[in-house]
Scaffold this motif. Structure first.
Motif, PDB file in Angstrom:
ATOM      1  N   LEU A 200     -31.114 -28.342 107.141  1.00 24.67           N
ATOM      2  CA  LEU A 200     -32.323 -27.564 106.935  1.00 24.67           C
ATOM      3  C   LEU A 200     -33.175 -28.322 105.926  1.00 24.67           C
ATOM      4  CD1 LEU A 200     -33.974 -25.038 107.498  1.00 24.67           C
ATOM      5  CD2 LEU A 200     -32.750 -23.892 105.647  1.00 24.67           C
ATOM      6  N   LEU A 201     -34.292 -28.858 106.391  1.00 25.51           N
ATOM      7  CA  LEU A 201     -35.178 -29.676 105.568  1.00 25.51           C
ATOM      8  C   LEU A 201     -36.414 -28.881 105.192  1.00 25.51           C
ATOM      9  CD1 LEU A 201     -35.046 -32.986 107.658  1.00 25.51           C
ATOM     10  CD2 LEU A 201     -33.528 -32.282 105.789  1.00 25.51           C
ATOM     11  N   ILE A 202     -36.856 -29.041 103.936  1.00 22.07           N
ATOM     12  CA  ILE A 202     -38.074 -28.375 103.473  1.00 22.07           C
ATOM     13  C   ILE A 202     -39.125 -29.430 103.150  1.00 22.07           C
ATOM     14  CG2 ILE A 202     -39.104 -26.864 101.751  1.00 22.07           C
ATOM     15  CD1 ILE A 202     -36.496 -25.508 101.350  1.00 22.07           C
ATOM     16  N   PHE A 203     -40.311 -29.237 103.719  1.00 26.50           N
ATOM     17  CA  PHE A 203     -41.473 -30.089 103.450  1.00 26.50           C
ATOM     18  C   PHE A 203     -42.573 -29.222 102.850  1.00 26.50           C
ATOM     19  CE2 PHE A 203     -39.125 -32.412 106.595  1.00 26.50           C
ATOM     20  CZ  PHE A 203     -39.394 -33.752 106.369  1.00 26.50           C
ATOM     21  N   GLY A 204     -43.470 -29.858 102.103  1.00 26.32           N
ATOM     22  CA  GLY A 204     -44.642 -29.170 101.586  1.00 26.32           C
ATOM     23  C   GLY A 204     -45.741 -29.134 102.627  1.00 26.32           C
ATOM     24  N   LYS A 205     -46.796 -28.366 102.344  1.00 28.96           N
ATOM     25  CA  LYS A 205     -47.931 -28.286 103.263  1.00 28.96           C
ATOM     26  C   LYS A 205     -48.688 -29.608 103.358  1.00 28.96           C
ATOM     27  CE  LYS A 205     -48.144 -24.092 105.029  1.00 28.96           C
ATOM     28  NZ  LYS A 205     -49.155 -23.123 104.629  1.00 28.96           N
ATOM     29  N   ASP A 206     -48.359 -30.557 102.443  1.00 31.45           N
ATOM     30  CA  ASP A 206     -48.955 -31.885 102.513  1.00 31.45           C
ATOM     31  C   ASP A 206     -48.098 -32.843 103.342  1.00 31.45           C
ATOM     32  OD1 ASP A 206     -46.799 -32.096 100.826  1.00 31.45           O
ATOM     33  OD2 ASP A 206     -47.898 -32.980  99.148  1.00 31.45           O
ATOM     34  N   GLY A 207     -46.987 -32.350 103.897  1.00 33.59           N
ATOM     35  CA  GLY A 207     -46.109 -33.181 104.712  1.00 33.59           C
ATOM     36  C   GLY A 207     -45.060 -33.941 103.917  1.00 33.59           C
ATOM     37  N   LYS A 208     -45.094 -33.808 102.580  1.00 32.11           N
ATOM     38  CA  LYS A 208     -44.132 -34.526 101.738  1.00 32.11           C
ATOM     39  C   LYS A 208     -42.775 -33.818 101.758  1.00 32.11           C
ATOM     40  CE  LYS A 208     -47.109 -37.601 100.240  1.00 32.11           C
ATOM     41  NZ  LYS A 208     -46.991 -39.043 100.610  1.00 32.11           N
ATOM     42  N   PHE A 209     -41.707 -34.629 101.823  1.00 31.06           N
ATOM     43  CA  PHE A 209     -40.357 -34.086 101.835  1.00 31.06           C
ATOM     44  C   PHE A 209     -39.997 -33.555 100.456  1.00 31.06           C
ATOM     45  CE2 PHE A 209     -35.712 -34.917 101.237  1.00 31.06           C
ATOM     46  CZ  PHE A 209     -35.256 -33.900 102.067  1.00 31.06           C
ATOM     47  N   LYS A 210     -39.370 -32.365 100.413  1.00 33.34           N
ATOM     48  CA  LYS A 210     -38.987 -31.758  99.152  1.00 33.34           C
ATOM     49  C   LYS A 210     -37.477 -31.748  98.954  1.00 33.34           C
ATOM     50  CE  LYS A 210     -42.970 -28.837  98.197  1.00 33.34           C
ATOM     51  NZ  LYS A 210     -43.204 -29.472  96.878  1.00 33.34           N
ATOM     52  N   ILE A 211     -36.722 -31.158  99.878  1.00 32.87           N
ATOM     53  CA  ILE A 211     -35.295 -30.990  99.637  1.00 32.87           C
ATOM     54  C   ILE A 211     -34.570 -30.661 100.943  1.00 32.87           C
ATOM     55  CG2 ILE A 211     -35.411 -28.506  99.187  1.00 32.87           C
ATOM     56  CD1 ILE A 211     -33.368 -28.897  96.947  1.00 32.87           C
ATOM     57  N   GLN A 212     -33.287 -30.996 100.979  1.00 33.96           N
ATOM     58  CA  GLN A 212     -32.411 -30.539 102.052  1.00 33.96           C
ATOM     59  C   GLN A 212     -31.574 -29.392 101.521  1.00 33.96           C
ATOM     60  OE1 GLN A 212     -29.994 -33.502 104.096  1.00 33.96           O
ATOM     61  NE2 GLN A 212     -28.325 -32.012 104.375  1.00 33.96           N
ATOM     62  N   ILE A 213     -31.506 -28.310 102.291  1.00 34.01           N
ATOM     63  CA  ILE A 213     -30.752 -27.128 101.890  1.00 34.01           C
ATOM     64  C   ILE A 213     -29.359 -27.174 102.506  1.00 34.01           C
ATOM     65  CG2 ILE A 213     -30.627 -24.611 101.944  1.00 34.01           C
ATOM     66  CD1 ILE A 213     -32.854 -25.674 100.177  1.00 34.01           C
ATOM     67  N   GLY A 214     -28.318 -27.154 101.665  1.00 30.04           N
ATOM     68  CA  GLY A 214     -26.950 -27.118 102.157  1.00 30.04           C
ATOM     69  C   GLY A 214     -26.573 -28.388 102.890  1.00 30.04           C
ATOM     70  N   GLN A 215     -25.353 -28.381 103.420  1.00 28.97           N
ATOM     71  CA  GLN A 215     -24.897 -29.515 104.211  1.00 28.97           C
ATOM     72  C   GLN A 215     -23.792 -29.076 105.156  1.00 28.97           C
ATOM     73  OE1 GLN A 215     -23.449 -32.452 101.460  1.00 28.97           O
ATOM     74  NE2 GLN A 215     -21.651 -31.260 100.871  1.00 28.97           N
ATOM     75  N   SER A 216     -23.592 -29.892 106.187  1.00 25.21           N
ATOM     76  CA  SER A 216     -22.575 -29.577 107.180  1.00 25.21           C
ATOM     77  C   SER A 216     -21.183 -29.844 106.630  1.00 25.21           C
ATOM     78  CB  SER A 216     -22.805 -30.430 108.438  1.00 25.21           C
ATOM     79  OG  SER A 216     -21.787 -30.227 109.381  1.00 25.21           O
ATOM     80  N   GLY A 217     -20.257 -28.939 106.919  1.00 23.61           N
ATOM     81  CA  GLY A 217     -18.881 -29.115 106.465  1.00 23.61           C
ATOM     82  C   GLY A 217     -18.126 -27.799 106.497  1.00 23.61           C
ATOM     83  N   GLU A 218     -16.872 -27.851 106.091  1.00 24.70           N
ATOM     84  CA  GLU A 218     -16.030 -26.663 106.082  1.00 24.70           C
ATOM     85  C   GLU A 218     -15.708 -26.185 104.673  1.00 24.70           C
ATOM     86  OE1 GLU A 218     -12.659 -26.860 108.700  1.00 24.70           O
ATOM     87  OE2 GLU A 218     -13.624 -28.347 109.984  1.00 24.70           O
TER      88      GLU A 218
END
Length: 389
Positions: free
Chosen positions: A89-107
């Motif tokens: 789950l990736l979050i970008f700003g309204k300017d298209g700039k990358f902000k953060i990845q939420i969580g990660q895949s795993g057990e």
């Protein structure tokens, strides 16, 4: 193209004759509106008939946020949330700039096996995983885990979409993946209402055959939850603030509708089925504004978008496959989401580069497209915002 309001008995008769299956519609009422979609699908409208403006937003291209394909796109306030189909789950700003990845895949604790759907709240995000819901804040901190197991043989539900219920708890859209037997004796439904302890309160939409997918099964319009329709149904359903499910719209595709029960191929039997590509069997990406309805559908392997103006009671058809597009009209690729009065679609950077060679210099200047001439085919996707009239 007029919207017709029929009496309850007339509408039930109309639907029983016109639907592409023989499932009884228990959610129809006298307020259901009939929307007529033109039968001649060669009547493609110009983009300017529907939209006032088209703008673009390229996503920043960096190693930590390379996107191969966008599965789900949601926009909230100043943030853009993307499920890129790689369990991120990736979050970008309204300017298209990358902000953060939420969580990660795993057990492990706070990780997820799958990212099926997500709900954006004021200050946190809930992610639907296999048999659990993980909650994070916008800085990526894991907050909580809610576990559930709905694997009862007669009420199996492995949800791929979810939404809050005004009655408390959630609505879970189960799909049919993993289900081999259909019918009333199994008491399996496409959608369940569960309470906060994930106990099933009620089932909706009895499963009678396999179902198609959707980018957003649940959307909002005013105080209603709108349900993107399931395969084999021409109704758009709503859930009001009292939790009542009803048919909001019935889409009349005329001669292009399939009026018989959809055949289900039987194992170890050779049977000849008619070519169902000659009919509209389902539609998705339904969005509603105060003036417009939007949906996409497929007919003879071509994808169309229908945009219905509620004030004019008129339907406009668009298609990215239209071979007669003029140099003063950029292609309409459909919509994954909506923000206010703008339909939003992520497209590959390469798709935009192809348009550069087709569009006139005057039109390129009009929509400010020249500023993206240096975009590379390997760059991240571009969001296209189509502003409705």
């Amino acid at each position: 193209m007029k919207t017709k309001y029929l009496s309850l008995y007339s509408l039930l008769f109309f639907i029983s004759c016109s639907q592409n299956n023989d499932i009884k519609n228990l959610y129809t009422n006298e307020s259901t509106s009939i929307i007529n979609i033109q039968e001649d699908l060669k009547q493609i409208s110009h983009l300017d008939s529907v939209f006032n403006d088209v703008t673009f937003l390229p996503f920043e291209t960096k190693e930590e946020c390379l996107i191969s394909r966008i599965s789900t796109l949601k926009i909230s306030d100043s943030l853009i949330f993307i499920n890129d189909n790689r369990r991120r789950l990736l979050i970008f700003g309204k300017d298209g700039k990358f902000k953060i990845q939420i969580g990660q895949s795993g057990e492990g604790p706070g990780e997820f096996l799958d990212l099926k759907d997500f709900i954006i709240n004021k200050d946190n995000i809930e992610i639907l995983d296999f048999k659990k819901i993980e909650t994070y804040n916008f800085e990526g901190k894991h907050l909580s885990t809610k576990r559930f197991d709905l694997s009862d043989p007669k009420k199996y539900c492995n949800p791929d979409h979810f939404n809050y219920s005004p009655l408390g708890g959630y609505y879970l859209w189960g799909g049919t993946f993993g289900i081999k037997e259909f019918g009333a004796e199994y008491d399996r439904y496409m959608m369940y209402h569960v309470n906060n302890d994930f106990k099933i309160q009620k089932g909706y939409f009895l499963i009678e055959h396999g179902a198609g997918s959707s980018h957003n099964r649940f959307t909002k319009y005013n105080d209603n939850i709108i349900i993107d329709p399931h395969f084999g149904d021409y109704n758009i359903y709503q859930i009001d603030n009292k939790g009542i499910v009803s048919s909001r719209y019935f889409l009349n595709f005329g001669k292009n509708a399939y009026r018989k029960k959809i055949p289900i191929p039987k194992k170890n039997q050779r049977e000849t089925y008619e070519d169902l590509s000659n009919y509209v069997l389902s539609f998705n990406d339904f969005f509603e504004t105060d003036k417009w309805l939007h949906l996409t559908f497929q007919y003879q392997n071509t994808v169309f978008s229908a945009l219905y103006n509620k004030e004019k009671e008129k339907c406009f058809l668009l298609s990215a496959a239209n071979k007669n597009l003029k140099p003063d009209e950029i292609r309409y690729w459909g919509a994954y989401t909506i923000t206010k009065d703008q339909l939003v679609m992520p497209i590959e950077a390469n798709w935009l580069k192809i348009e550069f060679d087709r569009l006139s210099p005057q039109y390129m200047k009009k929509i400010n497209l020249n500023q993206y001439k240096d975009i590379k085919e390997s760059d991240n996707p571009v969001l296209v915002f189509y502003k409705l009239k």
